[in-house]
Scaffold this active site. Structure first.
Site, PDB file in Angstrom:
ATOM      1  N   ARG A 224       0.856  -1.183   0.000  1.00 35.97           N
ATOM      2  CA  ARG A 224       0.000   0.000   0.000  1.00 35.97           C
ATOM      3  C   ARG A 224       0.894   1.236   0.000  1.00 35.97           C
ATOM      4  O   ARG A 224       1.963   1.255   0.617  1.00 35.97           O
ATOM      5  CB  ARG A 224      -0.920   0.019   1.230  1.00 35.97           C
ATOM      6  N   GLU A 253      -2.743   8.527  -3.787  1.00 40.88           N
ATOM      7  CA  GLU A 253      -3.090   7.692  -4.931  1.00 40.88           C
ATOM      8  C   GLU A 253      -4.503   8.047  -5.404  1.00 40.88           C
ATOM      9  O   GLU A 253      -5.425   7.997  -4.591  1.00 40.88           O
ATOM     10  CB  GLU A 253      -3.021   6.217  -4.525  1.00 40.88           C
ATOM     11  N   HIS A 272      -1.204   1.146  -9.852  1.00 40.15           N
ATOM     12  CA  HIS A 272      -1.884   0.106  -9.065  1.00 40.15           C
ATOM     13  C   HIS A 272      -2.517  -0.942  -9.992  1.00 40.15           C
ATOM     14  O   HIS A 272      -3.707  -1.278  -9.864  1.00 40.15           O
ATOM     15  CB  HIS A 272      -2.951   0.729  -8.161  1.00 40.15           C
TER      16      HIS A 272
END
Length: 316
Positions: A224, A253, A272
């Site tokens: 993460r 993000e 991602h």
């Protein structure tokens, strides 16, 4: 029993699910579940907004299509709801991604790609090898374990980092606990982060910890974004402390278009995408896990991948 399938499914995958729960009612919403769908669901397969989940008083079990469950462990679920994740589905795709980015950085392929656009034929000098390097893998779940196997196969010395447990897998040369991390960081040519986002991992790699890393090390993060301090990462790349970084997750993000990290020569950034359904086998594995757990749930048997709400990790 109403089973809300909130993720994308193909016709053959729906057959797998319906064969696992004959006679039950399936509602397919393909990522477009609404409040009423959630409120009527006894079981949800796939990820839906935590805000919607909090309205589902009937919900007995949520099976996510992700390995990470950080959005669901902070009180949005009804008290007795069981939470399971998709651990076991992503190791293949994400570990191959990690190997690809690691080798890209070692062999300067990212730099040659940049030069290619200029039309210049030039030699960028020496490169490095995965062979005989030391790789520190944080997290030895499905993703970290699969990457560790591949690093070992390439001739690296692999050190695995776990929170608990003393059973050392064969593909790891040495196993340590998280409390020994700072002691081992200076040895690692590559540090690979595969941890979930929890209160314990938030900010784990700040400027102080990066300073303890080996000069010229490579940092990979597929866990993460919140685990790595992005400003500290930029500084470590800019001053040469780190030789490179491969990140599929960032904080914030999405990464803003004007963020300095985009301009870092030795950063390889992807949005991602290392997991998801980009590899069809990953999608199939997720649905197989769901189908198996459906059978278990309806038979009153223990489920795979039950999440411990206090840690955010799968219960062992």
């Amino acid at each position: 029993m109403n089973i809300l399938v909130a993720m994308e499914t193909k016709p053959y995958q729906r057959v797998w699910l319906e064969e696992a729960a004959p006679g039950e009612t399936f509602i397919y919403k393909e990522g477009k579940a609404e409040r009423e769908d959630v409120q009527n669901a006894d079981i949800i397969l796939g990820n839906v907004s935590p805000k919607l989940i909090s309205t589902g008083d009937k919900l007995k079990w949520l099976q996510t299509d992700s390995a990470g469950v950080d959005g669901y462990i902070h009180g949005c679920l009804p008290k007795e709801t069981v939470l399971t994740n998709a651990t076991g589905a992503y190791g293949l795709a994400i570990s191959e991604y990690m190997v690809a980015v690691w080798l890209e950085l070692l062999k300067k392929l990212h730099l040659y790609r940049d030069v290619q656009r200029t039309g210049k034929w030039c030699d960028l000098g020496q490169v490095r090898s995965a062979w005989n390097s030391t790789v520190l893998v944080l997290g030895l779940g499905d993703i970290g374990g699969e990457f560790a196997k591949r690093a070992k196969a390439l001739g690296a010395r692999v050190i695995g980092v776990r929170r608990t447990g003393t059973d050392k897998p064969d593909f790891v040369d040495e196993l340590i606990h998280t409390d020994k991390l700072d002691e081992y960081l200076p040895q690692a040519d590559c540090v690979a982060i595969t941890l979930p986002g929890t209160t314990a991992t938030k900010g784990m790699f700040d400027a102080e910890r990066m300073a303890k890393m080996k000069d010229g090390a490579i940092l990979l993060n597929v866990g993460r974004g919140m685990i790595v301090d992005t400003d500290a990462l930029c500084a470590a790349l800019e001053n040469g402390k780190l030789a490179g970084a491969g990140v599929d997750v960032t904080d914030p993000e999405p990464l803003p278009a004007d963020h300095p990290l985009w301009k870092m020569e030795n950063a390889v950034i992807t949005p991602h995408i290392s997991g998801g359904y980009h590899l069809q086998e990953t999608h199939d594995r997720i649905v197989r896990i769901m189908a198996e757990n459906l059978k278990r749930f309806l038979a009153g048997e223990p489920l795979r991948n039950v999440v411990d709400f206090s840690t955010g990790y799968r219960k062992l």
